[in-house]
Motif scaffolding. Structure first.
Motif, PDB file in Angstrom:
ATOM      1  N   PRO A  30       0.536  -1.361  -0.037  1.00 47.43           N
ATOM      2  CA  PRO A  30       0.212   0.207   0.022  1.00 47.43           C
ATOM      3  C   PRO A  30       0.624   1.682   0.172  1.00 47.43           C
ATOM      4  CG  PRO A  30      -0.231  -1.975   2.028  1.00 47.43           C
ATOM      5  CD  PRO A  30       0.552  -1.655   1.384  1.00 47.43           C
ATOM      6  N   LEU A  31      -0.194   2.552  -0.522  1.00 45.53           N
ATOM      7  CA  LEU A  31       0.831   3.954  -0.232  1.00 45.53           C
ATOM      8  C   LEU A  31       0.488   4.101   0.695  1.00 45.53           C
ATOM      9  CD1 LEU A  31       1.568   5.920  -2.131  1.00 45.53           C
ATOM     10  CD2 LEU A  31      -0.511   6.860  -2.599  1.00 45.53           C
ATOM     11  N   LEU A  32       2.204   4.664   2.054  1.00 49.65           N
ATOM     12  CA  LEU A  32       1.711   5.358   2.475  1.00 49.65           C
ATOM     13  C   LEU A  32       1.566   6.734   2.759  1.00 49.65           C
ATOM     14  CD1 LEU A  32       2.839   5.558   5.745  1.00 49.65           C
ATOM     15  CD2 LEU A  32       4.773   6.035   5.449  1.00 49.65           C
ATOM     16  N   PHE A  33       0.295   6.478   2.676  1.00 47.76           N
ATOM     17  CA  PHE A  33      -0.474   7.928   2.389  1.00 47.76           C
ATOM     18  C   PHE A  33      -1.739   8.001   3.718  1.00 47.76           C
ATOM     19  CE2 PHE A  33      -3.687   9.385  -0.795  1.00 47.76           C
ATOM     20  CZ  PHE A  33      -3.156  10.971  -0.200  1.00 47.76           C
ATOM     21  N   PRO A  64       4.755   7.079  -4.395  1.00 44.04           N
ATOM     22  CA  PRO A  64       3.848   5.859  -5.659  1.00 44.04           C
ATOM     23  C   PRO A  64       4.471   5.486  -6.482  1.00 44.04           C
ATOM     24  CG  PRO A  64       3.855   8.937  -6.197  1.00 44.04           C
ATOM     25  CD  PRO A  64       4.454   8.163  -4.962  1.00 44.04           C
ATOM     26  N   ARG A  65       5.316   5.674  -6.632  1.00 43.26           N
ATOM     27  CA  ARG A  65       6.240   4.607  -7.863  1.00 43.26           C
ATOM     28  C   ARG A  65       6.831   2.569  -7.448  1.00 43.26           C
ATOM     29  NH1 ARG A  65       6.019   8.835 -12.122  1.00 43.26           N
ATOM     30  NH2 ARG A  65       7.394  10.676 -10.645  1.00 43.26           N
ATOM     31  N   GLN A  66       6.217   3.043  -6.114  1.00 46.97           N
ATOM     32  CA  GLN A  66       6.585   1.536  -5.511  1.00 46.97           C
ATOM     33  C   GLN A  66       5.403   0.552  -4.936  1.00 46.97           C
ATOM     34  OE1 GLN A  66       9.382   3.254  -2.558  1.00 46.97           O
ATOM     35  NE2 GLN A  66      11.110   2.688  -4.002  1.00 46.97           N
ATOM     36  N   ALA A  67       4.334   1.488  -4.850  1.00 44.02           N
ATOM     37  CA  ALA A  67       3.097   1.396  -4.509  1.00 44.02           C
ATOM     38  C   ALA A  67       2.033   0.757  -5.577  1.00 44.02           C
ATOM     39  CB  ALA A  67       2.465   2.199  -3.085  1.00 44.02           C
ATOM     40  N   TYR A  88      -2.773   8.975  -7.357  1.00 42.86           N
ATOM     41  CA  TYR A  88      -2.069   7.732  -8.515  1.00 42.86           C
ATOM     42  C   TYR A  88      -2.185   7.668  -9.637  1.00 42.86           C
ATOM     43  CZ  TYR A  88      -5.880   4.422 -10.706  1.00 42.86           C
ATOM     44  OH  TYR A  88      -6.402   3.316 -11.297  1.00 42.86           O
ATOM     45  N   ASP A  89      -1.906   8.878 -10.946  1.00 41.94           N
ATOM     46  CA  ASP A  89      -2.119   8.511 -11.630  1.00 41.94           C
ATOM     47  C   ASP A  89      -0.048   8.507 -11.634  1.00 41.94           C
ATOM     48  OD1 ASP A  89      -3.659   9.544 -13.082  1.00 41.94           O
ATOM     49  OD2 ASP A  89      -2.972  10.958 -13.008  1.00 41.94           O
ATOM     50  N   GLN A  90       0.325   8.927 -10.960  1.00 42.47           N
ATOM     51  CA  GLN A  90       2.343   8.573 -10.094  1.00 42.47           C
ATOM     52  C   GLN A  90       2.347   6.909 -10.091  1.00 42.47           C
ATOM     53  OE1 GLN A  90       2.930  11.190  -7.380  1.00 42.47           O
ATOM     54  NE2 GLN A  90       4.252  13.210  -8.899  1.00 42.47           N
ATOM     55  N   MET A  91       1.207   5.726  -9.348  1.00 39.19           N
ATOM     56  CA  MET A  91       1.433   4.790  -9.467  1.00 39.19           C
ATOM     57  C   MET A  91       1.610   4.224 -10.865  1.00 39.19           C
ATOM     58  SD  MET A  91      -1.344   4.450  -6.450  1.00 39.19           S
ATOM     59  CE  MET A  91      -1.235   3.387  -6.357  1.00 39.19           C
ATOM     60  N   LEU A  92       2.465   3.094 -10.946  1.00 37.67           N
ATOM     61  CA  LEU A  92       2.701   1.955 -12.105  1.00 37.67           C
ATOM     62  C   LEU A  92       1.642   1.028 -11.751  1.00 37.67           C
ATOM     63  CD1 LEU A  92       6.157   1.797 -11.722  1.00 37.67           C
ATOM     64  CD2 LEU A  92       5.205   3.556 -13.182  1.00 37.67           C
ATOM     65  N   ALA A  93       1.126   1.063 -13.233  1.00 34.95           N
ATOM     66  CA  ALA A  93       0.387  -0.558 -12.968  1.00 34.95           C
ATOM     67  C   ALA A  93       1.401  -1.551 -12.703  1.00 34.95           C
ATOM     68  CB  ALA A  93      -0.233  -0.155 -14.265  1.00 34.95           C
ATOM     69  N   PRO A  94       0.116  -2.917 -12.660  1.00 37.62           N
ATOM     70  CA  PRO A  94      -1.470  -2.922 -12.368  1.00 37.62           C
ATOM     71  C   PRO A  94      -1.081  -1.828 -10.697  1.00 37.62           C
ATOM     72  CG  PRO A  94       0.147  -5.046 -11.481  1.00 37.62           C
ATOM     73  CD  PRO A  94       0.733  -4.037 -12.543  1.00 37.62           C
ATOM     74  N   LYS A  95      -2.585  -1.233 -10.621  1.00 36.40           N
ATOM     75  CA  LYS A  95      -2.812  -0.264  -9.478  1.00 36.40           C
ATOM     76  C   LYS A  95      -3.908  -0.644  -8.980  1.00 36.40           C
ATOM     77  CE  LYS A  95      -2.310   3.493 -11.649  1.00 36.40           C
ATOM     78  NZ  LYS A  95      -2.016   5.229 -12.520  1.00 36.40           N
ATOM     79  N   TRP A  96      -3.783  -0.839  -7.949  1.00 34.61           N
ATOM     80  CA  TRP A  96      -5.634  -0.623  -6.833  1.00 34.61           C
ATOM     81  C   TRP A  96      -5.743   0.417  -6.242  1.00 34.61           C
ATOM     82  CZ3 TRP A  96      -2.201  -4.779  -7.478  1.00 34.61           C
ATOM     83  CH2 TRP A  96      -2.502  -5.561  -8.727  1.00 34.61           C
TER      84      TRP A  96
END
Lengths: 175, 616
Positions: A30-33, A64-67, A88-96
């Protein structure tokens, strides 16, 4: 039958989908957020008693790149919405995305000028968790539901989502 | 179109009230006099519109032209010595029968720590012609009390009152291009109508589950006073050590910090506007969600304010239960502070997070036992508490109190004497006592600078005068001093809890005034009258006599104050929350100057902010 008959003993065969999904579902970072009250319960889920590490999700990543998973834990204000969208856009797919709590799901008690009535208006949500705030057990159940979803996905689908940008989109000519 | 422009706001009313005639009404003038109001009247004569006592608070209404002179006089006059401006707020009286009086009033709360006095000052705002109607304006008090800067910006942002002479009058909570000032009465509450029909043809569902708001990012402005010659670093709003969604713009010259501009409002949830649209009893549930680490204290602060306005007597058992809950909440909040502070400063100190949350979980278990909720408890209600303590509660609590002191010693053994910990905290985030007073800091931030003040001891409420406890202070004024204070406060809370649990009286757990507090559920089955009271309270609520009142309590983070202006109806006409974190966070710029970027993280942890309360 088929391939299994030809390979030596001790080798198993499986589909690419199930082995990749097995990995994804068991180490969703998860993202620490944290946003608001729900973030406190999210932290409680991460600590010893509830122990999210049983799910392989103890590694909350600040980048976010690692989450893989964004837990929207709290109310989303008008000022925060562009920030969440950008993360959210910065997170890499696959992402949930898990919308944790009624505020992130539908605005909750804050039906007013300041709060966006549900984070699904700016980013797609996979699992909604009711509660104000949901107990850690609810969040763990949401992770269960998410794992079921992750297992049923096809690897190819995620590849279709993110089409690579053309070079001139990334670096416009003359810039 | 970027998102930080207001979305379409529909006029939407939650409920219509059935107000008796004579409502709304203006608050009455203060009556009587005290030493302080007499002294002020002697000095200012005709410029004082009215002075005296109102709801037990000293109140002075002053002509706007003399406001600044009055504030200077209050601060400098040796007989008065009001060292601190606790809070600034405002009232838009446009829905009241004004008879030509000014529409906007600003309300100031002054506090003298040395003389243990509280004074409310109210001034009418003058108006200037503007493009969209008249603009209210009044003199800024930033020249007299530094701490006025942020509260005045907040009033400007939410109420649209311009402060003449304010050095930096920008919006503080709302996005910079927000179209209105949301707390003005003509500004709609906003929100969306809840669809009660479920037909897929409904246009409400056209956008269900799809992205409908663009939410585009915009390039932020360089805060005024910062120079591009230096390096400007952005921290937050998504940053692991800002304790939520705080954005700090840090200007650095090499390794050293030149200035910090905090950008707030990423969690602004419109609590005050919502409160003005809810009945008195319904706002209790919202207070939980403000400072979500000390929900019980928030409940208590709000309930005490309303109970004082109603003149309600609280049964003794309810008082003691409230003290138990508030002190447990203080321990829980400090435990969480300790856990996150150590985690932030060390970066790897996960073990203390695990240990401290282990004890915090026990407190949350006790809360759950009493009211079924862990975090957003709403246990303390107007008139008492929601329900009586369960039988097993006291023995469980005693069990907890037995182990807690040794656990605190365990935490201390881990960090207090550790050389790295001392190096990271000693001398960092220094603030002098005079600066702390001038900035209006409260709680451990104030006591860490040598000011011996605790509302529980000095202006007791809920029967705190009956308990023996010490108020820890420190003269060092740095992060290490504040760290020691909070650890000691946990020990003192344990001490208060031990006394409370030993002397828990039997009796009523909530007031039996049926006009305010709900009758017990069992009574509804046998008494028609109870049923009527229940129905009346649930549909209409109770009315509070016209007037205003400010009441502060000692929260884990500082002074949590509620200012309520009643027009006689069943909803607050104006509800303002003074969050301690908001004022304390103002000091971040001052205490971080000349230090390094990593010390900012230490300072944020040491101030102990909760963004839900900063942004409200």
């Amino acid at each position: 039958m088929g391939l299994e008959e030809k390979v030596p003993e001790g080798i198993l065969t499986t589909s690419l989908d199930s082995v990749i999904n097995w990995g994804r579902a068991n180490s969703t970072w998860p993202l620490l957020f944290g946003l608001a009250c729900c973030a406190m319960e999210m932290i409680a889920t991460g600590t010893a008693r509830h122990d999210i590490a049983r799910y392989g999700s103890e590694l909350f990543r600040a980048s976010p790149r690692q989450a893989d998973l964004m837990i929207v834990s709290g109310r989303v204000s008008n000022k925060m919405a562009p920030v969440i969208k950008r993360i959210y856009d910065q997170m890499l797919a696959p992402k949930w995305v898990i919308a944790m709590g009624i505020c992130a799901s539908a605005g909750g008690p804050f039906n007013n000028y300041a709060i966006i009535q549900g984070v699904d208006k700016i980013i797609p949500v996979d699992v909604y968790v009711p509660g104000c705030p949901p107990r850690p057990e609810s969040l763990l159940y949401a992770m269960d539901l998410l794992r079921a979803k992750q297992r049923s996905e096809s690897v190819g689908e995620w590849r279709k989502v993110e089409e690579p940008l053309a070079v001139d989109e990334i670096m416009p000519l003359g810039a | 179109m970027p998102l930080d422009v207001a979305p379409v706001v529909r006029s939407y009313e939650t409920q219509r009230t059935l107000n008796p005639p004579g409502i709304p009404a203006l608050a009455p003038m203060p009556t009587g006099e005290t030493d302080d109001t007499r002294r002020i009247c002697e000095q200012f004569g005709e410029d004082i519109v009215a002075a005296g006592l109102h709801n037990g608070n000293q109140v002075v209404l002053v002509e706007p032209g003399q406001l600044k002179a009055l504030a200077t006089f209050l601060r400098d006059e040796p007989d008065l010595k009001y060292e601190t401006l606790i809070d600034v707020t405002s009232v838009d009286r446009s829905r009241l029968p004004l008879d030509g009086e000014a529409r906007f009033q600003t309300v100031y709360q002054f506090r003298s720590y040395s003389r243990n006095q509280h004074l409310t000052v109210i001034a009418d705002c003058g108006t200037d012609p503007g493009d969209n109607g008249e603009i209210p304006h009044i003199d800024s008090l930033t020249g007299v009390y530094r701490g006025a800067e942020w509260p005045e910006r907040e009033v400007y942002d939410l109420m649209g009152i311009r402060f003449d002479g304010h050095p930096d009058l920008r919006r503080i909570l709302m996005p910079k291009n927000w179209p209105n000032h949301p707390l003005q009465k003509q500004a709609p509450l906003g929100g969306e109508e809840v669809p009660f029909t479920f037909t897929w043809d409904d246009p409400e569902f056209e956008t269900l589950g799809s992205q409908i708001l663009p939410a585009e990012s915009t390039v932020p402005d360089l805060p005024p006073g910062m120079s591009r010659q230096n390096m400007v670093i952005n921290m937050g709003p998504h940053h692991p050590s800002t304790h939520g969604v705080l954005r700090l713009v840090v200007e650095m010259d090499g390794e050293r910090i030149v200035s910090i501009d905090p950008d707030l409002g990423f969690l602004h949830s419109g609590f005050e506007k919502t409160g003005e649209n809810k009945r008195y009893k319904d706002f209790v549930y919202y207070t939980d969600r403000m400072d979500y680490l000390s929900a019980m204290s928030n409940n208590l602060g709000y309930c005490l304010t309303i109970e004082h306005m109603l003149g309600l007597e609280i049964p003794e058992r309810a008082q003691v239960i409230r003290v138990i809950m508030a002190e447990m909440q203080r321990i829980a909040s400090h435990l969480f502070w300790l856990a996150t502070h150590v985690l932030d400063v060390s970066g790897t100190g996960m073990s203390l997070l695990m240990y401290a949350t282990r004890e915090r979980e026990r407190i949350l278990d006790l809360f759950e036992m009493a009211c079924g909720a862990r975090l957003t408890v709403s246990y303390i209600r107007i008139g008492g508490v929601w329900q009586d303590l369960p039988d097993a509660f006291v023995s469980e609590l005693k069990d907890f109190l037995r182990v807690m002191p040794q656990k605190i010693s365990e935490y201390e053994a881990m960090v207090t004497e550790a050389p790295l910990w001392q190096e990271r905290l000693t001398g960092i985030g220094h603030i002098s006592g005079d600066d702390a007073l001038s900035m209006g800091l409260t709680g451990p931030m104030l006591r860490g600078s040598g000011i011996d003040w605790d509302l529980r001891r000095d202006r007791p409420y809920s029967g705190y005068e009956a308990y023996e406890f010490e108020v820890p202070t420190s003269d060092s004024g740095d992060c290490y001093g504040r760290f020691k204070i909070r650890l000691e406060e946990m020990r003192q809370s344990v001490r208060i809890l031990e006394q409370a649990v030993d002397n828990l009286p039997s009796g009523l757990y909530k007031s039996n005034n049926r006009k305010v507090a709900l009758p017990p559920r069992a009574e509804l089955d046998v008494s028609m009258e109870a049923l009527i009271h229940h129905f009346k309270l649930m549909t209409e609520g109770f009315h509070v006599a016209p007037g205003y009142f400010y009441h502060g309590i000692e929260n884990s983070k500082g002074e949590l104050g509620f200012f309520v202006y009643s027009d006689g109806s069943a909803k607050p006409y104006r509800l303002h929350v003074h969050g301690p974190s908001f004022n304390n966070l103002y000091a971040i710029d001052h205490i971080s100057r000349g230090e390094m970027l990593s010390d900012v993280v230490t300072n944020i942890g040491s101030i102990d902010i909760v963004l839900g309360e900063v942004d409200r």
